[in-house]
Design a protein around this motif. Structure first.
Motif, PDB file in Angstrom:
ATOM      1  N   THR A  73      51.290  30.593  28.465  1.00  0.00           N
ATOM      2  CA  THR A  73      50.382  31.732  28.559  1.00  0.00           C
ATOM      3  C   THR A  73      49.396  31.535  29.720  1.00  0.00           C
ATOM      4  O   THR A  73      49.133  32.453  30.499  1.00  0.00           O
ATOM      5  CB  THR A  73      49.600  31.903  27.228  1.00  0.00           C
ATOM      6  OG1 THR A  73      50.557  31.957  26.175  1.00  0.00           O
ATOM      7  CG2 THR A  73      48.765  33.164  27.240  1.00  0.00           C
ATOM      8  N   TRP A  74      48.876  30.315  29.822  1.00  0.00           N
ATOM      9  CA  TRP A  74      47.982  30.002  30.945  1.00  0.00           C
ATOM     10  C   TRP A  74      48.675  30.296  32.293  1.00  0.00           C
ATOM     11  O   TRP A  74      48.095  30.945  33.164  1.00  0.00           O
ATOM     12  CB  TRP A  74      47.559  28.531  30.892  1.00  0.00           C
ATOM     13  CG  TRP A  74      46.965  28.036  32.178  1.00  0.00           C
ATOM     14  CD1 TRP A  74      45.693  28.242  32.625  1.00  0.00           C
ATOM     15  CD2 TRP A  74      47.638  27.293  33.214  1.00  0.00           C
ATOM     16  NE1 TRP A  74      45.529  27.678  33.866  1.00  0.00           N
ATOM     17  CE2 TRP A  74      46.699  27.087  34.248  1.00  0.00           C
ATOM     18  CE3 TRP A  74      48.945  26.786  33.358  1.00  0.00           C
ATOM     19  CZ2 TRP A  74      47.021  26.399  35.424  1.00  0.00           C
ATOM     20  CZ3 TRP A  74      49.260  26.101  34.523  1.00  0.00           C
ATOM     21  CH2 TRP A  74      48.312  25.913  35.538  1.00  0.00           C
ATOM     22  N   ALA A  75      49.915  29.839  32.422  1.00  0.00           N
ATOM     23  CA  ALA A  75      50.644  30.025  33.686  1.00  0.00           C
ATOM     24  C   ALA A  75      50.846  31.505  33.979  1.00  0.00           C
ATOM     25  O   ALA A  75      50.673  31.965  35.113  1.00  0.00           O
ATOM     26  CB  ALA A  75      51.987  29.297  33.622  1.00  0.00           C
ATOM     27  N   GLU A  76      51.183  32.236  32.911  1.00  0.00           N
ATOM     28  CA  GLU A  76      51.413  33.663  33.074  1.00  0.00           C
ATOM     29  C   GLU A  76      50.120  34.374  33.493  1.00  0.00           C
ATOM     30  O   GLU A  76      50.106  35.155  34.449  1.00  0.00           O
ATOM     31  CB  GLU A  76      51.918  34.222  31.736  1.00  0.00           C
ATOM     32  CG  GLU A  76      52.420  35.637  31.819  1.00  0.00           C
ATOM     33  CD  GLU A  76      52.780  36.189  30.438  1.00  0.00           C
ATOM     34  OE1 GLU A  76      52.769  37.407  30.289  1.00  0.00           O
ATOM     35  OE2 GLU A  76      53.047  35.369  29.525  1.00  0.00           O
ATOM     36  N   ASN A  77      49.026  34.071  32.799  1.00  0.00           N
ATOM     37  CA  ASN A  77      47.754  34.752  33.079  1.00  0.00           C
ATOM     38  C   ASN A  77      47.186  34.420  34.448  1.00  0.00           C
ATOM     39  O   ASN A  77      46.506  35.239  35.056  1.00  0.00           O
ATOM     40  CB  ASN A  77      46.713  34.392  32.009  1.00  0.00           C
ATOM     41  CG  ASN A  77      47.083  34.994  30.675  1.00  0.00           C
ATOM     42  OD1 ASN A  77      47.890  35.923  30.611  1.00  0.00           O
ATOM     43  ND2 ASN A  77      46.517  34.456  29.600  1.00  0.00           N
ATOM     44  N   THR A  78      47.436  33.195  34.903  1.00  0.00           N
ATOM     45  CA  THR A  78      46.826  32.780  36.172  1.00  0.00           C
ATOM     46  C   THR A  78      47.828  32.803  37.321  1.00  0.00           C
ATOM     47  O   THR A  78      47.501  32.384  38.419  1.00  0.00           O
ATOM     48  CB  THR A  78      46.273  31.346  36.053  1.00  0.00           C
ATOM     49  OG1 THR A  78      47.359  30.487  35.660  1.00  0.00           O
ATOM     50  CG2 THR A  78      45.168  31.261  35.017  1.00  0.00           C
ATOM     51  N   ASN A  79      49.029  33.311  37.055  1.00  0.00           N
ATOM     52  CA  ASN A  79      50.058  33.330  38.088  1.00  0.00           C
ATOM     53  C   ASN A  79      50.349  31.935  38.625  1.00  0.00           C
ATOM     54  O   ASN A  79      50.530  31.743  39.832  1.00  0.00           O
ATOM     55  CB  ASN A  79      49.603  34.220  39.236  1.00  0.00           C
ATOM     56  CG  ASN A  79      50.576  35.369  39.403  1.00  0.00           C
ATOM     57  OD1 ASN A  79      51.715  35.302  38.937  1.00  0.00           O
ATOM     58  ND2 ASN A  79      50.134  36.411  40.072  1.00  0.00           N
ATOM     59  N   SER A  80      50.355  30.972  37.737  1.00  0.00           N
ATOM     60  CA  SER A  80      50.555  29.586  38.150  1.00  0.00           C
ATOM     61  C   SER A  80      51.994  29.139  37.912  1.00  0.00           C
ATOM     62  O   SER A  80      52.743  29.788  37.188  1.00  0.00           O
ATOM     63  CB  SER A  80      49.621  28.673  37.357  1.00  0.00           C
ATOM     64  OG  SER A  80      48.281  29.024  37.571  1.00  0.00           O
TER      65      SER A  80
END
Lengths: 456, 456
Positions: free
Chosen positions: A255-262
């Motif tokens: 979710t973090w990766a998705e939200n931050t485009n990481s």
């Protein structure tokens, strides 16, 4: 007069060239004329080709030049000293070691030597194109086998098109470092974490953000407060602590990766050497948003000396790679790739994995029992159950320097996590993979002697 | 009730784990208690180990957790979808090509297949340690053989200690780019010059200074007015123009390096394929001040698919390398290294070179004759006498786009220097290495047809 030896292995023109060169250096003035080609031919009864070849070499090396109507004139008569130095052919002095607890070594008997030789030979018999550069991502048919394996054994969701065969970890990482070169400046890594990952991105001028780990792997809250959009993690078997990231945290990470485009680099380096649980499926397989880059290797379970690893890129990144890495050559020997392909296709890879797991599970248990028996309550086991080493720390006050000094004296080679984690965590790595079963008891005995001597 | 299949290949604990997991997802509430291990054992008459293994897997995956005095409670009942996608196993659609004039390809018959197989097998029979990481510079005994060869055939002045075995050109360059990372910011290259060298240093964030070349190789005056202290040159056979740098300019270049404290990368990529002159000795051999870094490869004369190249560092740089590249692993397959070592030691490498030169000299001459015969006065030969291609340009007005269009229609693959020199120089590269002798006439015939159609 020049002399020629017919028994001499050197071609005639080389003999001629060498003698004229010496002649020029010792006897000719600048701009002095050399005999014509015809003259040399008749004087020594040698062919036109021979004389021309010798003169042409002298032209290239800048001693003579041909001038219209004048013939060949000397334009340099200085000696160019190609000194040949005595070659140093003495072999390395090998450090004599009795017991080496190296944490990432397989015993050489583990490699399926006979089988490999047979399959290599078979691979060479099939038409291999050795005259040209091979597919820059690695052989397609090998990648098909690998995709199948990754899919069913690691739940990695990929096709052959998404795989790039590499020379191993540092090669995989360099490709990424170059791929993100102008887009991403910061690189996050677990602390403690694998020093090579850190080093490669430092070498590529990235800023490094160390994110601490806790009992569930990387500290996701700290990550969320950080500034990076590229993260390196070892979720299945954290390096070096051995922690497995629970599924809830995996979901949070995605979710973090998705939200931050990481992007998340999942390094699945040694899950194949898991002795007590069916390995937890990959993080990549949970990722529905194409944010995870998956790293694997044949170094841990087959051989680090073959130099074969791979990475699996999300679709948008493999397109970017194809566009930008036009010049890139696949760095894995083609015959090794073809051999590995057959090895997998014929089912030997899975058999080999079972065998390696069985062998090393035994060694793991022996090491653990020996450590508990011989060191008893003086140690705490930090990590166990997978890979090729058990990690321990003293529960008593230990003089580390004395231990290392005694180890050197006793020709025991010890390995510390500090050396491999940018000094961020200390434990002793008690590697068992390189020993024969029957050696483990002796090795631990020798070790326990210096261990107890080092307790304050 | 769970069911177990004894004929099922899956271990019992995996079958149990899978069924409990499904059960949790479909039927359990959060914090609901699972049956105790003992209960499961007696209900299904299975061993404690089996139940423990299944539960332990569920713990790792984050579905359940063990709480003191409560037993195992469900902590997550969300389905984690490891979807397995249909794998795309269709093979590449190979582009169908009748004649490919690729400029750097050897015909596959050129590779000494049988011999290689025999020596590979012999190398494997000798004790090879495949269980561990090998010497980061490459095998010492291979480097000893290589140093001997470089010394006597290329007048390279080095010992085995100064050699690093690499995966070829880009690997060699990357090592240097990282080695000079914090000291040197500007990288000079010949213009026109090899685009890969440019690209690698760009990828490592260097500034690029293009130095024009003239009839004697790189323009030394322009270089002296430049700002770089790291220069890439191909003095023996300039890429792509084929110019050989005369000895006077070599001396000037070395003086420049000495005076400005610069380093010169000498890329000696295909001097072994020199058909009419004994190759001019290396620039490195003239260097008494340790300013030259020498690059060589086995890609041109043996096989680009084996992935073996090397670099020779001056002594002060090899020390720097040893200090800074602690983590570096040699990227060449160990068995390939050992095979190559025996191949050289037993004299096959020199024999192979003679054979490859003879074969390709014939093809070179055939290509040249055919081009002159069929294209006559419409072409100018830009470069010849070495390597695996003859370079030509039109002496008439040519519609390049039409030529390329016709080539595609006729399934002829053409190669242009523009694509390989950062667009800095145009010529057609008429590769001959990949053809059989008897194919060359037909290939040039097919080419001449579209050539004449493209003349305005």
């Amino acid at each position: 007069m020049y002399k020629f030896e017919t028994k001499n292995k050197k071609p005639l023109y080389v003999q001629l060239y060498e003698q004229i060169k010496e002649d020029i250096i010792n006897n000719y003035q600048l701009e002095e004329k050399l005999p014509s080609i015809r003259k040399v031919m008749t004087t020594y009864n040698i062919s036109k080709n021979t004389v021309e070849a010798a003169y042409s070499q002298l032209v290239i090396e800048g001693y003579i030049e041909s001038f219209p109507k004048k013939g060949y004139l000397v334009i340099s008569n200085e000696f160019q000293n190609f000194k040949t130095k005595d070659l140093d052919t003495k072999p390395y002095k090998e450090e004599e070691i009795r017991y080496d607890f190296f944490p990432a070594k397989l015993h050489k008997d583990t490699f399926p030597l006979k089988l490999w030789k047979r399959i290599y030979s078979k691979a060479l018999d099939e038409t291999i194109e050795l005259g040209m550069y091979s597919d820059k991502q690695g052989e397609y048919s090998l990648r098909v086998e690998l995709a199948k394996y990754l899919n069913h054994s690691r739940a990695v969701n990929c096709s052959a098109e998404q795989i790039i065969m590499t020379n191993g970890f540092a090669d995989s990482l360099s490709i990424l470092a170059m791929l993100f070169n102008n887009k991403i400046k910061n690189f996050s890594i677990e602390k403690p974490g694998y020093h090579v990952a850190r080093k490669v991105f430092l070498n590529h001028n990235y800023n490094i953000d160390d994110i601490p780990i806790n009992k569930e792997g990387i500290d996701i809250e700290k990550l969320q407060n950080g500034f990076s959009s590229l993260l390196y993690v070892t979720p299945s078997h954290q390096y070096p602590t051995g922690v497995t990231m629970p599924i809830a945290n995996r979901m949070k990470l995605l979710t973090w990766a998705e939200n931050t485009n990481s992007y998340i680099i999942e390094d699945d380096y040694d899950t194949e050497l898991s002795y007590f649980n069916k390995p937890i499926p990959s993080l990549q397989g949970l990722d529905l948003k194409e944010r995870v880059i998956y790293f694997g290797t044949f170094s841990k379970a087959l051989s680090p000396a073959l130099r074969v690893g791979y990475l699996v890129l999300p679709k948008q990144l493999i397109e970017k790679y194809k566009q930008e890495f036009i010049y890139h050559a696949c760095r894995v020997c083609l015959i090794t790739q073809k051999t590995l392909e057959l090895f997998m296709k014929e089912g030997f890879w899975e058999k080999h994995l079972r065998r390696v797991r069985t062998i090393n599970k035994k060694k793991h248990n022996l090491m653990k029992n020996q450590l508990e028996e011989k060191l008893g309550s003086t140690i705490k086991i930090e990590a166990q159950g997978g890979g090729l080493a058990i990690l321990i720390n003293p529960k008593v006050e230990l003089n580390w320097q004395k231990l290392e000094k005694l180890a050197q004296k006793e020709k025991i080679k010890l390995h510390y996590t500090k050396e491999r984690t940018n000094n961020n965590w200390q434990a002793l790595m008690m590697g068992f993979g390189s020993f024969k079963e029957e050696e483990i008891e002796k090795a631990v005995s020798a070790f326990s002697k210096i261990w107890f001597e080092s307790i304050n």
